[in-house]
Every structure is written in C-alpha cells, then in structure tokens.
Design a protein around this motif. Structure first.
Motif, mmCIF file in Angstrom:
data_model
loop_
_atom_site.group_PDB
_atom_site.id
_atom_site.type_symbol
_atom_site.label_atom_id
_atom_site.label_comp_id
_atom_site.label_asym_id
_atom_site.label_seq_id
_atom_site.Cartn_x
_atom_site.Cartn_y
_atom_site.Cartn_z
ATOM 1 N N ARG A 114 6.436 -34.097 -8.633
ATOM 2 C CA ARG A 114 7.252 -32.985 -8.139
ATOM 3 C C ARG A 114 6.866 -32.740 -6.678
ATOM 4 O O ARG A 114 5.800 -32.212 -6.399
ATOM 5 C CB ARG A 114 7.020 -31.746 -8.986
ATOM 6 N N GLU A 122 10.809 -36.180 -8.092
ATOM 7 C CA GLU A 122 11.785 -35.087 -8.047
ATOM 8 C C GLU A 122 11.536 -34.340 -6.744
ATOM 9 O O GLU A 122 10.468 -33.775 -6.547
ATOM 10 C CB GLU A 122 11.620 -34.147 -9.242
ATOM 11 N N TYR A 156 12.254 -31.414 -3.932
ATOM 12 C CA TYR A 156 12.724 -30.034 -3.826
ATOM 13 C C TYR A 156 12.645 -29.589 -2.368
ATOM 14 O O TYR A 156 11.722 -29.961 -1.641
ATOM 15 C CB TYR A 156 11.870 -29.098 -4.681
ATOM 16 N N LEU A 204 4.708 -27.460 -7.389
ATOM 17 C CA LEU A 204 4.855 -28.745 -6.731
ATOM 18 C C LEU A 204 3.497 -29.435 -6.666
ATOM 19 O O LEU A 204 2.462 -28.788 -6.502
ATOM 20 C CB LEU A 204 5.418 -28.577 -5.323
#
Length: 301
Positions: free
Chosen positions: A47, A92, A94, A110
């Motif tokens: 993340r 992923e 962000y 994260l």
C-alpha cells in the motif's frame, strides 16, 4: 531504542520487574516492526502513496493512473519484495498530500510514501525514512517579465505549500519575504498566474516541471541564480521501527545506485526516463549529485 547490558549488576526486584516489562515491550515492538513484510507475504499487496501533481516525480494521468520517477522507484521496491518473499506482489497506489502523507504512514494506512518528502528530525518522531534517492536545491520561481532581472528575492511575496520543509527554509533564509501558504503547488501556481504572489518556492526540479506544464507557457527564472537557498534530500517515508521493511527498501536503492558514478546502472536508466534528454523534463544529474548518492549508500555495501 538502545539497550545497554549491565554485566554482573544485581537489580532490586522492582527494577527487575520493570526491566522485564521493558524487554517485553521491546519484544512486542520488534514483532510489530516486521508486520509490513509479514502482511505483504500474506496478501501480496504494498500500500503505497505518492503525489498526484508533482511531475516528473509523480502525477495522475487522465485515465486516473499514477506515473513518474517516484512511481518507478516504487515498482523497483515491489520487484525486490517479490524476490524476497518468493511470491507475486502488486502495488496499490494512493494519492497523498503534504498535510497527510506522514500521518497515513504513522497510522499504518500506508506502507510507504515516495515523492518529494525531505527527512527532518521533527518528522522522525512519527515516521522513519529510507536512504535519500534525490538531491536538489530550494529556489523561488518568478515570471521573467514580471520580476525583472535585478529583483530582490528577499522582499517578494512567495507562495509555499503548507506543511512542507520549504516554509522553514524560506523563514530562515529570507526573513524579509512574505510567505503565502497554499494547499498544494497547483494552487500556488494559480496564485502566481493571478498575481497574488510574486513567486513560488520549492526544489528547483519541481518548479521547472510546473513551468513546463503550465498553460499558457511562460518564461521563468529560478532565484537565487548563483546558488540554492538550501539543499534538500528526498527520501521515502516508512513506518517507524520496522527494520526488515526499511532494509529491503534501502537495499533496493543501494543496488540501483551501484554504478551511478560511472553514468550507468539501474538508477541512471530510471532517472533518464524522466529527467534525460528524451524525458518529461531535462534535468541532468550532475557530478555532485552522483557522488552524494554513492556516499549515502556506501555503509550498506
């Protein structure tokens, strides 16, 4: 935390209990520190956070995908995690902002943020940082026609992004300047175009990237001309006390830096993709920066 063993020292019972409790807390912390790679091993997901309007480091395309130099660095880290764990790993991505990037890592939302973040001791209170992967100088960008050639940068109204190290740099080096805070560089550039500020400040490469993408295109000058107000090193933001994850990130960077002084290697390839002659912004990697990247990684070789 540094633990010191006192050889042969007999502790009172209460102290021994406290010491045992402290060691237990250290043990729990050490276990928690391995949670990022442990979780990635389980679900195969990193993340990661990056900026959406900081090209060539990172930007969001019309299709909603992230691309840029720091995004490519994250992909290198993803590949290293795959090799380490022996399983497929995906990222992923962000969007983060200057105001939330540290907190989202500190809260565990994260695993890593790579972009244009400068390590400071104040920030180290809540997060850790990787080895630096980029080095540049803080400057003020003005429109050439508006400012003229002999402008006193110390007397300008300057747009800065709230929550960035640029604010502290300008407060220290240009005490006579009036700083106007904006939520992001896009808003700061809007203020420059409208005449709300005389200039905007950031590291030079970010400023030139903004000028390159601005509409309409304007001729710009970076001040001071002779030398930067301060040198800033950029690094990835990492969770505190997670040495296994931090080591993987740092080993990845060190491997990339390997032959940078010989103008070759993986870092050179990724850098030129974004900052080379055919990249998004021509910003050559000078000898001082090459030596710096080699120096910061030498302890890990």
């Amino acid at each position: 935390m540094k633990l010191v063993r006192e050889g042969g020292l007999r502790l009172p019972r209460a102290a021994a209990v406290l010491t045992g409790a402290a060691l237990a807390m250290v043990s729990v912390a050490a276990t928690a520190a391995e949670s990022v790679l442990t979780r990635i091993a389980a679900d195969g997901v990193i993340r990661a956070g990056t900026r959406a309007s900081a090209a060539p480091f990172a930007q969001k395309t019309a299709a909603g995908e992230f691309q840029g130099f720091s995004v490519d660095l994250l992909q290198e880290i993803r590949a290293a995690a795959e090799r380490e764990l022996g399983r497929p790993v995906r990222i992923e991505l962000y969007e983060v902002t200057p105001s939330d990037r540290l907190d989202r890592v500190a809260r565990g939302e994260l695993d890593i943020v790579c972009g244009i973040t400068t390590p400071t001791w104040d920030r180290e209170r809540i997060v850790d940082f990787s080895l630096p992967f980029f080095r540049d100088g803080t400057r003020v960008m003005v429109y050439r026609g508006r400012a003229g050639e002999t402008v006193d940068v110390g007397q300008l109204n300057i747009g800065v992004v709230k929550g960035t190290t640029t604010v502290a740099v300008l407060e220290e080096t240009l005490p006579g300047a009036q700083l106007i805070e904006f939520p992001n560089m896009g808003a700061a550039m809007g203020g420059l175009e409208k005449g709300e500020v005389d200039g905007v400040a950031n590291v030079g490469v970010v400023l030139l990237g903004l000028a390159e993408r601005s509409e309409p295109r304007r001729s710009v000058v970076l001040l001071p001309r002779t030398r930067a107000l301060a040198t800033e090193s950029l690094a990835c933001v990492l969770p505190q006390n997670d040495s296994r994850w931090r080591d993987l990130v740092n080993r990845t960077l060190v491997r990339m830096f390997g032959d940078v002084q010989q103008f070759k290697g993986r870092y050179e390839e990724v850098y030129n993709r974004w900052f080379g002659r055919d990249g998004a912004l021509f910003y050559p990697l000078d000898r001082a920066s090459r030596d710096y990247l080699a120096d910061v990684s030498i302890w890990a070789k």
